[in-house]
Design a protein around this motif. Structure first.
Motif, PDB file in Angstrom:
ATOM      1  N   SER A  78       0.838  -1.216   0.000  1.00  0.00           N
ATOM      2  CA  SER A  78       0.000   0.000   0.000  1.00  0.00           C
ATOM      3  C   SER A  78       0.866   1.256   0.000  1.00  0.00           C
ATOM      4  O   SER A  78       0.480   2.263  -0.588  1.00  0.00           O
ATOM      5  CB  SER A  78      -0.927   0.035   1.223  1.00  0.00           C
ATOM      6  OG  SER A  78      -2.019  -0.827   1.027  1.00  0.00           O
ATOM      7  N   TYR A 108       0.123   3.799  -2.819  1.00  0.00           N
ATOM      8  CA  TYR A 108      -0.482   5.102  -2.487  1.00  0.00           C
ATOM      9  C   TYR A 108       0.545   6.234  -2.516  1.00  0.00           C
ATOM     10  O   TYR A 108       0.299   7.275  -3.110  1.00  0.00           O
ATOM     11  CB  TYR A 108      -1.144   5.063  -1.097  1.00  0.00           C
ATOM     12  CG  TYR A 108      -2.497   4.397  -1.092  1.00  0.00           C
ATOM     13  CD1 TYR A 108      -2.611   3.012  -1.173  1.00  0.00           C
ATOM     14  CD2 TYR A 108      -3.668   5.135  -1.021  1.00  0.00           C
ATOM     15  CE1 TYR A 108      -3.850   2.391  -1.182  1.00  0.00           C
ATOM     16  CE2 TYR A 108      -4.915   4.521  -1.020  1.00  0.00           C
ATOM     17  CZ  TYR A 108      -4.989   3.152  -1.100  1.00  0.00           C
ATOM     18  OH  TYR A 108      -6.218   2.540  -1.108  1.00  0.00           O
ATOM     19  N   LEU A 149      -3.365   3.788  -8.552  1.00  0.00           N
ATOM     20  CA  LEU A 149      -3.277   2.749  -7.516  1.00  0.00           C
ATOM     21  C   LEU A 149      -3.456   1.361  -8.106  1.00  0.00           C
ATOM     22  O   LEU A 149      -2.727   0.435  -7.795  1.00  0.00           O
ATOM     23  CB  LEU A 149      -4.430   2.894  -6.517  1.00  0.00           C
ATOM     24  CG  LEU A 149      -4.362   3.937  -5.439  1.00  0.00           C
ATOM     25  CD1 LEU A 149      -5.542   3.766  -4.508  1.00  0.00           C
ATOM     26  CD2 LEU A 149      -3.065   3.814  -4.672  1.00  0.00           C
ATOM     27  N   HIS A 163      -6.797   6.977  -8.078  1.00  0.00           N
ATOM     28  CA  HIS A 163      -7.234   5.588  -7.862  1.00  0.00           C
ATOM     29  C   HIS A 163      -6.862   4.708  -9.064  1.00  0.00           C
ATOM     30  O   HIS A 163      -6.601   3.521  -8.888  1.00  0.00           O
ATOM     31  CB  HIS A 163      -8.735   5.569  -7.570  1.00  0.00           C
ATOM     32  CG  HIS A 163      -9.055   6.284  -6.280  1.00  0.00           C
ATOM     33  ND1 HIS A 163      -8.848   5.715  -5.047  1.00  0.00           N
ATOM     34  CD2 HIS A 163      -9.480   7.539  -6.041  1.00  0.00           C
ATOM     35  CE1 HIS A 163      -9.157   6.586  -4.107  1.00  0.00           C
ATOM     36  NE2 HIS A 163      -9.548   7.706  -4.670  1.00  0.00           N
ATOM     37  N   MET A 174      -7.695   9.599   1.991  1.00  0.00           N
ATOM     38  CA  MET A 174      -7.231   8.885   0.799  1.00  0.00           C
ATOM     39  C   MET A 174      -8.360   8.728  -0.206  1.00  0.00           C
ATOM     40  O   MET A 174      -8.184   8.912  -1.406  1.00  0.00           O
ATOM     41  CB  MET A 174      -6.725   7.494   1.166  1.00  0.00           C
ATOM     42  CG  MET A 174      -5.617   7.496   2.160  1.00  0.00           C
ATOM     43  SD  MET A 174      -4.207   8.360   1.484  1.00  0.00           S
ATOM     44  CE  MET A 174      -3.190   8.452   2.929  1.00  0.00           C
ATOM     45  N   GLY A 187       0.260   6.607  -6.396  1.00  0.00           N
ATOM     46  CA  GLY A 187      -0.988   7.371  -6.292  1.00  0.00           C
ATOM     47  C   GLY A 187      -0.735   8.858  -6.211  1.00  0.00           C
ATOM     48  O   GLY A 187      -1.241   9.645  -7.009  1.00  0.00           O
TER      49      GLY A 187
END
Ligand code: TYD
Length: 214
Positions: free
Chosen positions: A103, A107, A172, A169, A161, A111
């Motif tokens: 993650s 992110y 991501l 997104h 987030m 992201g």
């Protein structure tokens, strides 16, 4: 970790991919199998890391830049590892974590995409935090970002987030797919655009094959 006896499994994916439901179903399955396990999450999982979680997730979208955010997630992760994940694995307890280091790469690395921090920097920070320790198995729950966000919106108020734009997104999703293609032994992509029961079945099929549980 020389004395690792348990198995470390992580679940990853974009917003609204259904991780929480899957973790509940996995928890029930492991209980039924009599497999000692501990369910945890990131950011959080230890008391110090839960404090950091509140600081990270509250406030406005631009409260932290990607450098600060990554350092905070790493500090939380270090506490989670030393206080919870490693001690459990040493005792032979399986640890199932709702999100972990993929993650951070997704992110903060893909992201945010604010070019303050390279992906190599994120990998270096991970090594400082955890050495060469990695999950034994990572499920990546994959769903189209638009569908996932619709699910997340129905569920609750959006956090920092979730409020990011659709392009965030989409980055991501690409990030998780890239991570899976770089580490195909560790990562398994699961189609999350199916009923919870079918997603659970796909997860169990992999678990049974990898760890010979029935
Ligand atoms: P959470 O409410 O647990 O969201 P979700 O149900 O989507 O898992 O909030 C955690 C948020 O923190 C989520 O949006 C993902 C993000 N996050 C990062 O940005 N970097 C990280 O390293 C981790 C572990 C999570």
């Amino acid at each position: 970790m020389p004395n690792k006896k348990g198995v470390f499994i992580t679940l990853e994916g974009g917003e609204g991919c259904g991780k929480s439901t899957q973790i509940k179903m996995l928890d029930a399955y492991l209980k039924e199998q009599g497999i000692p396990h501990h369910i945890t999450r990131e950011p959080g999982g230890s008391s110090a890391a839960e404090e950091i979680r509140k600081i990270i997730l509250s406030g406005s979208v631009d409260k932290w830049d990607s450098v600060s955010e990554t350092l905070l997630f790493s500090a939380a992760r270090r506490s989670h590892l030393t206080e919870v994940i490693w001690p459990n694995l040493e005792k032979g307890v399986w640890v199932i974590s709702d999100r972990y280091a993929d993650s951070t790469m997704a992110y903060q690395g893909y992201g945010r995409n604010d070019h303050l921090l390279s992906r190599a920097d994120i990998e270096t920070l991970y090594r400082i935090t955890a050495g060469d320790f990695k999950p034994d198995l990572t499920f990546i729950l994959d769903i189209e970002p638009q569908k996932g966000l619709e699910r997340a919106q129905k569920r609750a108020n959006l956090d920092r987030m979730e409020e990011q734009k659709l392009a965030f997104h989409e980055n991501l999703r690409q990030a998780f797919l890239d991570i899976a293609s770089r580490e195909p032994m560790r990562c398994v992509i699961i189609n999350a655009d199916q009923t919870p029961e079918l997603v659970h079945k796909d997860i169990l099929d992999v678990l049974k094959e990898r760890f010979h549980v029935c």
